[in-house]
Motif scaffolding. Structure first.
Motif, PDB file in Angstrom:
ATOM      1  N   GLU A 123     -24.913 -30.179 -72.967  1.00 52.85           N
ATOM      2  CA  GLU A 123     -23.752 -29.370 -73.339  1.00 52.85           C
ATOM      3  C   GLU A 123     -23.755 -28.048 -72.561  1.00 52.85           C
ATOM      4  O   GLU A 123     -22.716 -27.577 -72.112  1.00 52.85           O
ATOM      5  N   ALA A 124     -24.942 -27.502 -72.392  1.00 52.66           N
ATOM      6  CA  ALA A 124     -25.052 -26.207 -71.699  1.00 52.66           C
ATOM      7  C   ALA A 124     -24.649 -26.307 -70.229  1.00 52.66           C
ATOM      8  O   ALA A 124     -24.270 -25.307 -69.613  1.00 52.66           O
ATOM      9  N   THR A 125     -24.714 -27.499 -69.672  1.00 55.38           N
ATOM     10  CA  THR A 125     -24.332 -27.602 -68.239  1.00 55.38           C
ATOM     11  C   THR A 125     -22.871 -27.242 -68.029  1.00 55.38           C
ATOM     12  O   THR A 125     -22.447 -26.910 -66.931  1.00 55.38           O
ATOM     13  N   ARG A 126     -22.082 -27.329 -69.098  1.00 58.86           N
ATOM     14  CA  ARG A 126     -20.697 -26.846 -69.047  1.00 58.86           C
ATOM     15  C   ARG A 126     -20.606 -25.411 -68.538  1.00 58.86           C
ATOM     16  O   ARG A 126     -19.639 -25.027 -67.889  1.00 58.86           O
ATOM     17  N   ASN A 127     -21.591 -24.628 -68.937  1.00 56.03           N
ATOM     18  CA  ASN A 127     -21.523 -23.196 -68.634  1.00 56.03           C
ATOM     19  C   ASN A 127     -22.081 -22.847 -67.272  1.00 56.03           C
ATOM     20  O   ASN A 127     -22.041 -21.700 -66.858  1.00 56.03           O
ATOM     21  N   PHE A 128     -22.636 -23.851 -66.604  1.00 56.36           N
ATOM     22  CA  PHE A 128     -23.197 -23.560 -65.280  1.00 56.36           C
ATOM     23  C   PHE A 128     -22.131 -23.768 -64.222  1.00 56.36           C
ATOM     24  O   PHE A 128     -21.565 -24.857 -64.092  1.00 56.36           O
ATOM     25  N   ALA A 129     -21.870 -22.710 -63.487  1.00 60.37           N
ATOM     26  CA  ALA A 129     -21.062 -22.894 -62.291  1.00 60.37           C
ATOM     27  C   ALA A 129     -22.046 -23.393 -61.246  1.00 60.37           C
ATOM     28  O   ALA A 129     -23.051 -22.747 -60.979  1.00 60.37           O
ATOM     29  N   ALA A 130     -21.774 -24.553 -60.710  1.00 63.79           N
ATOM     30  CA  ALA A 130     -22.702 -25.072 -59.716  1.00 63.79           C
ATOM     31  C   ALA A 130     -22.797 -24.066 -58.580  1.00 63.79           C
ATOM     32  O   ALA A 130     -21.796 -23.582 -58.078  1.00 63.79           O
ATOM     33  N   THR A 131     -24.023 -23.730 -58.223  1.00 62.05           N
ATOM     34  CA  THR A 131     -24.179 -22.725 -57.166  1.00 62.05           C
ATOM     35  C   THR A 131     -24.848 -23.321 -55.949  1.00 62.05           C
ATOM     36  O   THR A 131     -25.012 -22.665 -54.940  1.00 62.05           O
ATOM     37  N   LYS A 132     -25.248 -24.565 -56.080  1.00 60.80           N
ATOM     38  CA  LYS A 132     -25.981 -25.180 -54.986  1.00 60.80           C
ATOM     39  C   LYS A 132     -25.399 -26.548 -54.684  1.00 60.80           C
ATOM     40  O   LYS A 132     -24.759 -27.175 -55.525  1.00 60.80           O
ATOM     41  N   GLY A 133     -25.663 -27.033 -53.494  1.00 62.87           N
ATOM     42  CA  GLY A 133     -25.388 -28.422 -53.142  1.00 62.87           C
ATOM     43  C   GLY A 133     -23.945 -28.825 -53.297  1.00 62.87           C
ATOM     44  O   GLY A 133     -23.023 -28.032 -53.114  1.00 62.87           O
TER      45      GLY A 133
END
Ligand SMILES: Nc1ncnc2c1ncn2[C@@H]1O[C@H](COP(=O)(O)OP(=O)(O)O)[C@@H](O)[C@H]1O
Ligand SMILES: Nc1ncnc2c1ncn2[C@@H]1O[C@H](COP(=O)(O)OP(=O)(O)O)[C@@H](O)[C@H]1O
Ligand SMILES: [Mg+2]
Ligand SMILES: [Mg+2]
Ligand SMILES: [Mg+2]
Ligand SMILES: [Mg+2]
Lengths: 335, 212, 335, 212
Positions: free
Chosen positions: B168-178
């Protein structure tokens, strides 16, 4: 509702495609016995020659397997649709084309491919086959300039593989082949736009949503989101935007020489690609850049995705001679 | 209760069922930030793992089961999840090498080895919006629960809950890599498909071993 | 709502495409001075050689203009989208490639093309340039067997032009070239299916309606209705239906030799074409027919129409040698 | 009232306006049984004919006007309708050769020559579902009306009415030849696009010369 496709069983699409490919091109390629996902050139590999092994997911045809042939790749490991091949078929490819001079892996920079090819390289190392790896990273839109090594490989694979295949066909040693491949990749810049999605044969559902008047700039060849989404513009505006992005990085000087690839992602027809190329040629001429050669058509597709990409490949004498080196593949001939 | 080879096979069968039911959702999640095939790959992989483990004889020990699952998953899939899960299973197999049956602690060790294997193979750090964001907290939760005296079922249930929160927390991650780096804020708000499928995998493991 | 296309002004799409084509292929083709719709081979035409002039509407790329080059067509007159070229550019093509041995017109059998090429032939006759005409009529679905001369020319153009181009390149006289072209056409059978429409760049509206689960068998390459419409079937069923229709007429015997073309109408990707080819190969093998060569890809398209066609071209020694004769065109190479 | 070069030019301009307004309908009709481009071709052709005739000097006689229209139409269009209308205009020009202005009978002759030219060029017979099914009855109606003493406007109006009926009748023809032959009954019920556009052309000619 499912999208329309001419398939039998979506889950067997890659197997059946390969059977059709082998039936069509018996003078160019064969599958490794017992490893149907390992496609090998009939005429390329030979003792003393570096073996160039490429590969990646299916659905990009003629990339990758169409580029197997004398003067280009020696073998191709074929993955599922949009999925890296597993290590086994990669290993079988390498063994089948090993001429004792080492193996070069060349493929697009995707997490899945990197992991599978790396595992294959480890397995080959255990059998004393030396493997070098060059990742293509030409997709300008997929990471900022400072992080080029994180970029995806897209249609520019074409130039990278072509250079490597020529180097190997000239019997250059592994170090040289690797150096030339890396140089080719460094000089290759691609930006694409997508207008409409493709759908996987297994799901037959559009793999992304896009509005009826929209396009996406920088979308990946698997439908990965790009840099921005906006209203569909004219061909000239699209080309200008792409060329501006490429020039900003490539910073070509007057007198530079390039090769051009205007590539359809699938359903965008030649008419539109050539309309784009008209503007590409004009922009290059304006900038004082000389066009050594131009390819226009379906080179690196995304099933039936609508859209196109433009690749510029800057040439010096060496890269030009690699590009001009003849090759004869199942789905591509040049030189 | 100890976990026999049969239980392990049944566990792989249970994961395959759960993933198959989840396939469309996983493809849809992958369609938003990736290439829309994650459900297909996971389904292929766990179906192959189920078939390969089911075909093993009674004399197969847990390590053999895990290794068979690894090999079958990898060869059926490739992709990103192939090497990741294959490495997970190989490490699980290595962690319990020599044992004929698994006690609760063995299973928790195997579980931790899976998470470690995924991280070693993929080299992702927490917060990069990958399945690691589900697997690492899950392994840590199982370890802590077990250290606090929980039963294996309770430890695995805690792992599944932690995986769910992590995913669920991955929702809050703006992908910054790759891959999704250029997406920037556009990747915000979407769950990572590999983290989502990790929840399904871990939850079905826990359910399958709930009476163990 | 308009369909999405990468164009500037739909009304100028053909002009702009041609500019892009010429920019991409300066070593193969040029436009006749003052006649931009007349595209001529740089290397083919020469004194004493029959001049092969092809042409037709745009929107079928690489047909027609992509087949201009040494060993294939000497010139191509380019019409508007799906519209025959007018007589003037046809006349200019003929004059530009006239080697004193006569001119051969070869094009698909459509009322508009016939009228325009016939007018051109009349105009050339007034200047004492001898013209012969061969119409390609390979579309099995477009008229009953007894009325072959009424059939449309579709993807089978490829084999007809190829044979004629080879004959002319070998410096055969006009009579012989004409005979060989006619023979090639007589031995060429195509059936296509369409799944989704294309749209003209000027209107950007789908040029026919078709249900979400339907396909049309025998549809023309401009969206002209075919023989029947039915539910979309599997690749094998579609191929079987097509091959049955072709076999019924061609009646191949064991030991016959054929060349195969599996052609995309535009957006149907290589994966699906090769899946089809797998079944084509199986059916030919079953029938005891030998496959001499296979081409798979976008050869005669209908803008971005979804669908495919299969062409079988029966070879005797002469036609095989024509097919194997090398050619080097802007968009096609063989031999 | 006699028809001057200016009137002829105005007539071509009027046709161009009418066809442009009708373009989408003609493409749609052609989409059903043909290749969906008839409106585009006719629009291009008549726009070119209008521009070419408008560019002529005051000394151009009617034959020159018709020939300019023919050439411009043909080169702008090709297709089927290019040679057909180009031949129509050339024949009209030939029919009134040497005249500085056209009397009513001249215009009816020119009109008949157009129909004849289309038939000679295309070799279609009535009932084959082509523009001939509008043009032949139209020419015949004009001739009869004129023979019965009608004015030129009345004769052309009769021609337009006949064209309309002729075009409407193409609905009932199952194409039995050429392009749509295999369509069989599926071509029934649809008006031929070339016949439909002929009505527009003839009606706008009649309207443009209504006070002649
Ligand atoms: N380096 C990595 N480490 C951990 N997980 C990863 C890594 N790369 C990708 N993943 C996971 O894999 C998922 C995608 O898997 P999948 O769709 O099956 O493969 P692919 O990306 O090759 O299409 C992502 O959502 C992410 O969770
Ligand atoms: N041989 C012919 N004689 C008379 N009219 C014809 C003939 N062939 C075609 N037509 C007319 O031309 C119309 C189609 O014109 P158009 O769409 O402009 O050309 P194309 O068929 O080349 O696309 C048909 O509807 C028909 O009325
Ligand atoms: Mg994938
Ligand atoms: Mg994916
Ligand atoms: Mg047309
Ligand atoms: Mg038409």
């Amino acid at each position: 509702m499912q999208t329309k496709k001419i398939v039998n069983d979506g889950a067997r699409a890659v197997e059946e495609m390969l059977q059709g490919v082998l039936a069509a091109h018996p003078r160019h390629i064969r599958a490794v016995e017992g490893s149907p996902r390992s496609i090998v050139s009939l005429n390329g590999p030979r003792p003393g020659k570096v073996g160039l092994v490429i590969g990646g997911g299916s659905g990009h045809e003629p990339t990758f397997l169409g580029f197997v042939g004398k003067g280009l790749a020696d073998a191709c490991a074929v993955g599922n649709v949009f999925a890296s091949p597993p290590p086994d078929p990669i290993v079988e490819c390498a063994k089948a084309v090993d001429g004792g001079a080492g193996i070069l892996f060349a493929y697009g920079n995707y997490a899945g491919d990197v992991m599978n090819f790396d595992m294959a390289a480890e397995m080959l190392a255990m059998e004393d086959i030396e493997v070098r790896t060059v990742l293509s990273t030409d997709d300008v839109a997929s990471a900022p300039p400072g992080e080029r090594e994180k970029r995806r490989g897209v249609a520019g694979n074409f130039f990278v593989f072509k250079a490597g295949g020529a180097a190997a066909d000239r019997m250059l040693p592994l170090d040289e082949c690797e150096r030339i491949l890396r140089k080719a990749n460094d000089q290759t810049y691609t930006v694409g736009v997508a207008l409409a999605p493709c759908s996987l044969p297994q799901t037959r559902r559009p793999n992304f949503e896009i509005g009826p008047d929209e396009m996406e700039i920088g979308m990946g060849i698997h439908g990965e989101p790009g840099v921005e989404r906006g209203p569909l513009r004219t061909a000239d505006e699209i080309v200008d935007d792409i060329i501006d992005k490429i020039f900003a990085e490539m910073a070509p000087s007057r007198g530079d020489r390039v090769a051009v690839l205007v590539n359809s992602l699938g359903s965008t027809p030649l008419m539109e690609l050539y309309i784009m190329n008209r503007r590409v040629a004009a922009r290059l001429a304006d900038r004082g850049v000389e066009t050594h050669a131009t390819w226009v058509g379906n080179y690196c597709t995304s099933l039936e995705m609508a859209g196109a990409s433009i690749t510029l490949h800057r040439l010096d004498g060496e890269l030009q001679s690699m590009l001009d080196h003849p090759c004869d593949c199942a789905m591509f001939r040049a030189g | 209760m100890t976990i026999s080879t049969d239980r392990l096979k049944a566990m792989f069968a249970a994961i395959a069922v759960a993933i198959e039911a989840d396939k469309d959702r996983l493809c849809a999640l992958d369609g938003v930030i990736g290439d829309a095939d994650h459900g297909i790959a996971m389904d292929l992989g766990f179906a192959a793992a189920r078939d390969a483990t089911a075909a093993l004889g009674d004399d197969a020990d847990p390590t053999v089961v895990f290794n068979a699952a690894a090999k079958a998953f990898l060869n059926a899939v490739g992709a990103s999840c192939g090497p990741l899960y294959a490495t997970a299973f190989m490490r699980a197999g290595a962690a319990v090498k020599g044992k004929a049956k698994l006690e609760a602690d063995d299973m928790v060790d195997a579980f931790a080895a899976m998470a470690k294997g995924i991280q070693d193979r993929g080299k992702a750090e927490p917060g990069e919006k990958t399945m690691i964001d589900a697997w690492l907290p899950a392994a840590e939760a199982a370890r802590q629960a077990r250290a606090a005296g929980a039963s294996l079922p309770a430890a695995l249930a805690a792992a599944a809950d932690a995986a769910e929160q992590g995913a669920e927390a991955t929702r809050n991650f703006a992908a910054t890599k790759g891959r999704a780096a250029r997406l920037g804020d556009r990747s915000l708000g979407h769950v990572d498909p590999g983290a989502a499928s990790a929840v399904t995998v871990i939850r079905s493991m826990a359910d399958s071993l709930a009476d163990a």
